[in-house]
Structures are given as C-alpha cells and as structure tokens.
Design an enzyme around this catalytic site. Structure first.
Site, PDB file in Angstrom:
ATOM      1  N   LYS A   1       0.852  -1.204   0.000  1.00  0.00           N
ATOM      2  CA  LYS A   1       0.000   0.000   0.000  1.00  0.00           C
ATOM      3  C   LYS A   1       0.881   1.245   0.000  1.00  0.00           C
ATOM      4  O   LYS A   1       2.103   1.147   0.197  1.00  0.00           O
ATOM      5  CB  LYS A   1      -0.941  -0.031   1.210  1.00  0.00           C
TER       6      LYS A   1
ATOM      7  N   ARG B   1      -8.670  -0.375  16.647  1.00  0.00           N
ATOM      8  CA  ARG B   1      -8.724   0.487  15.469  1.00  0.00           C
ATOM      9  C   ARG B   1      -9.842  -0.012  14.556  1.00  0.00           C
ATOM     10  O   ARG B   1     -10.855   0.630  14.404  1.00  0.00           O
ATOM     11  CB  ARG B   1      -7.359   0.482  14.761  1.00  0.00           C
TER      12      ARG B   1
ATOM     13  N   TYR C   1      15.690  30.194   7.991  1.00  0.00           N
ATOM     14  CA  TYR C   1      14.445  30.803   8.496  1.00  0.00           C
ATOM     15  C   TYR C   1      14.419  30.805  10.020  1.00  0.00           C
ATOM     16  O   TYR C   1      14.693  29.789  10.663  1.00  0.00           O
ATOM     17  CB  TYR C   1      13.234  30.027   7.991  1.00  0.00           C
TER      18      TYR C   1
ATOM     19  N   MET D   1      11.742  24.514   2.333  1.00  0.00           N
ATOM     20  CA  MET D   1      11.016  23.696   1.352  1.00  0.00           C
ATOM     21  C   MET D   1      11.962  22.948   0.405  1.00  0.00           C
ATOM     22  O   MET D   1      11.759  21.775   0.094  1.00  0.00           O
ATOM     23  CB  MET D   1      10.057  24.575   0.535  1.00  0.00           C
TER      24      MET D   1
HETATM   25  C1  LIG Z   1      -3.605  -4.672   8.456  1.00  0.00           C
HETATM   26  C2  LIG Z   1      -2.136  -4.523   8.212  1.00  0.00           C
HETATM   27  N1  LIG Z   1      -1.378  -5.607   8.059  1.00  0.00           N
HETATM   28  C3  LIG Z   1      -0.039  -5.520   7.856  1.00  0.00           C
HETATM   29  C4  LIG Z   1       0.577  -4.298   7.794  1.00  0.00           C
HETATM   30  C5  LIG Z   1       2.081  -4.229   7.615  1.00  0.00           C
HETATM   31  O1  LIG Z   1       2.664  -3.739   8.795  1.00  0.00           O
HETATM   32  P1  LIG Z   1       4.244  -3.497   8.896  1.00  0.00           P
HETATM   33  O2  LIG Z   1       4.571  -2.482   7.869  1.00  0.00           O
HETATM   34  O3  LIG Z   1       4.437  -2.964  10.279  1.00  0.00           O
HETATM   35  O4  LIG Z   1       4.884  -4.794   8.644  1.00  0.00           O
HETATM   36  C6  LIG Z   1      -0.167  -3.137   7.946  1.00  0.00           C
HETATM   37  C7  LIG Z   1       0.502  -1.851   7.905  1.00  0.00           C
HETATM   38  O5  LIG Z   1       0.088  -0.832   8.363  1.00  0.00           O
HETATM   39  C8  LIG Z   1      -1.563  -3.254   8.164  1.00  0.00           C
HETATM   40  O6  LIG Z   1      -2.330  -2.161   8.316  1.00  0.00           O
END
Ligand SMILES: Cc1ncc(COP(=O)(O)O)c(C=O)c1O
Length: 354
Positions: free
Chosen positions: A34, A129, A251, A299
């Site tokens: 992701k 969560r 800055y 920046m």
């Molecule tokens: C549901 C879920 N599984 C696995 C992962 C992977 O976690 P990590 O990057 O800590 O290995 C994430 C990452 O946020 C996640 O949200």
C-alpha cells in the site's frame, strides 16, 4: 537539474522478501504494498516481490493496478471496501476484502456479491482500530455465514505492540483461543511479529516495513535483522556558507553559530519529503561521512555542518537516508517513524533504480 535523487534497490527489496520468507516458514506471504509500496513504487515493488504469495493493498485502485500489471495472485484489501460502489470491482478483479464492521455486513446483506468471493474477517484483539469485537465472534461469524457468495473465510487480527517489549502474545492468545477453534485459516503477523514471534505466523503473514529494509524495532537495527535499505535519498551540497560566531542560519535564525562554522546548503527540503520538524543534530552523511543538520529545514534546502569535513564543498554527495544511514535513525531524530519518511517521498524527486 537539481541533484536530488531517490535510488531504489530492487536487489535490496528482493533480499528483504527472502528474509521474510525465512521467517515465514510454511506461512504464505502477503507483501504489503500500500501507499505506493511505502513510497518505493508499486510497479518496482511488484518486480522485486514476484516471489510473494499475494499482495496487501489499501484501495481497489491499487489492486486494479496490480491486476493490470498481470498479477493473478491473491490481493487482500486490508480495510475492505468503503462503499457499495466498490463491490462490482472486487468481484470482477477477484479481490479479497477484509470485513471489519457491522456497517459493511449490512451493506453486503443489501448488495450481495454477484459471484463467489473469498473474505477475511477481522477481529479486534486489542488495537482498537478496526475489527469486530472478539467477544462477538459467534454472532459475527453467524452473520458472515449468511452472506451470499462468500466462498471462503480467513480470520484476521492486527498487532498494536509487536514492535516493543509488550509483544504480541497478549493479543494473539485470546485471538487464537477464540478464532483458532473455528478451524478456519488465520492471519496475524506484521513485520515485527514475523521477525520476533514465529509462533504466531499461522496461515498468512503480512509484512510491510521490513520488505523495504527498515527495522520495526527501536532496539534492533535493520542490519542486525539482515535487512537492506531499499531507498537511498541522495543529493548534493549546492552552496557553502562560512558563519562567524553569533550569526544565525536559515528561516527564523533558530540555529546560531557559537564558533566560526562552515555550513553546506543541501538541495533537499520538506518539498522533497524530508521532515521539516527534523531538529538540528539530525544525522546526515556528506561524502559518506557522518555529520548533522543545522537550523530549520526549508522547502527546497537544508543545512549541514561541515566543520569536521574540510574537503567537503559544492558538489559533495549527501545521503539523507538509506545506504550507510538507516532511515530509522533520521526518523527517530525527527520524532517520527521510518514508515512516514518513506511514504512521504515527494513526487518531484526523481527515482532511479540501482
Ligand atoms: C492490516 C495490516 N497488516 C499488515 C501491515 C504491515 O505492517 P508493517 O509495515 O508494520 O509490517 C499493515 C501496515 O500498516 C496493516 O495495516
């Protein structure tokens, strides 16, 4: 052209997947890609992670990209769907949605899958969560089993503290007690759990950060875990300033020289994804030698201390993080985590492979 570049090493990515494989044993691996593969590029990650058993993504768009690139392996939508309008694509692309709320179940009862779909049902074992309460396991599973066209169910939970001394057992054990007795396949482990708690690997593991070569732990370096940094953010010094004692820098003039100081101005700033809140003293390499940042990150530029590096000048190579300087160290200094720095690499930074 500005001298900044992010080098992504496909070898490092592939190495890190091999390390994950060693820890995974018989468990299958969803490589979590992701957020543009944690900033490394989805296409690139796909090439490096071709030995994965599946991929974990956030959005249907990311999954569709993977399918377009020819991925025919399982693709897990880590948060499932957000709207009914996503359901046809999930069916058509053969994606695996995570079911994690009663709202999703209600939606599915009104808009059933039009063809068989595999689902993961997520239970909340303490992270608070997402996920159904573990105490409502029987009720939820009863509801899931009434859904049309659910062809297989895998049970899932996610760890909140696998990366620190509190560990994963306090969540895994109640989850295993309840979910384990169903006989259904299970998935629990993120990178931290995969590396430290192999007893909780179960059927699928879901590593993310370790695949990109960063350690999930504060007390263990990536190197000690045989992980190689996949992203190296590099730039150059584009100007040198000689400050007299008492003169301020950048800055706000928040850093002031207490002695004559040679300063390097580096072509990298928060517009490139470098954290603006990194304080003076954040580690940086100039010509592969360690030094520190000074003053406020702007920046497009930041400042480094060249007092101990007499040979450094305009054109000297600067490593902001990556090979030779773990991104975790920079993140720690900036009060954040490696994940945030890697994901925040700005689109304006040219990326090269090598
Ligand atoms: C549901 C879920 N599984 C696995 C992962 C992977 O976690 P990590 O990057 O800590 O290995 C994430 C990452 O946020 C996640 O949200």
């Amino acid at each position: 052209m500005r001298p900044i570049v992010a080098r992504i090493s496909l070898d490092a990515l592939a190495n890190n997947l091999r390390v994950a494989r060693q820890h995974a044993g018989q468990s299958r691996i969803f490589s979590v890609v992701k957020a543009n593969a944690y900033g490394h590029g989805l296409t690139r990650a796909l090439r490096a992670f071709s030995a994965s058993d599946g991929f974990g993504v956030l959005t249907v768009d990311e999954a569709a990209n993977l399918r377009q690139m020819g991925v025919d392996k399982p693709i897990l939508l880590l948060e499932g769907f957000f709207q009914a309008s996503e359901l046809p694509a999930i069916v058509e692309l053969g994606l695996i949605p995570v079911l994690r709320s009663s709202e999703q179940l209600t939606l599915l009862s009104r808009h059933p899958f039009s063809a068989p779909v595999d689902v993961f049902v997520k239970f909340n074992s303490g992270m608070n969560r997402l996920g159904f309460p573990l105490e409502r396991f029987d009720l939820v599973m009863g509801q899931v089993k009434t859904l049309k066209n659910v062809q297989s169910i895998t049970l899932m939970t996610h760890f909140a503290t696998a990366d620190d001394e509190r560990g994963a057992a306090w969540q895994a054990e109640p989850f295993l007690n309840i979910a384990g007795s169903s006989g259904l396949p299970l998935t629990m482990a993120n990178s931290a759990a995969l590396l430290r708690y192999p007893q909780f690997n179960s059927d699928w593991v879901r590593p993310g950060i370790m695949l990109y070569g960063a350690s999930p732990f504060a007390d263990a370096s990536a190197e000690s875990l045989s992980l190689k940094p996949a992203m190296t953010l590099q730039s150059e010094i584009i100007a040198v300033q000689h400050l007299k004692a008492g003169k301020g820098l950048g800055y706000g003039c928040i850093w002031q020289a207490d002695k004559p100081t040679k300063i390097g101005v580096v072509a990298c700033g928060y517009g490139d994804g470098y954290p603006r809140h990194a304080p003076s003293g954040t580690p940086v390499l100039v010509n592969d030698k360690p030094t520190r940042t000074l003053g406020r990150v702007s920046m497009d530029m930041l400042y480094v201390d060249l007092n101990e590096l007499p040979d450094a000048g305009v054109g000297s190579a600067v490593t902001l993080w990556g090979e030779g300087l773990p991104v975790e160290d920079v993140a720690r200094s900036a009060g954040t985590i490696s994940y945030e720095l890697l994901c925040a690499l700005a689109p304006r930074v040219p990326v090269v492979e090598g």
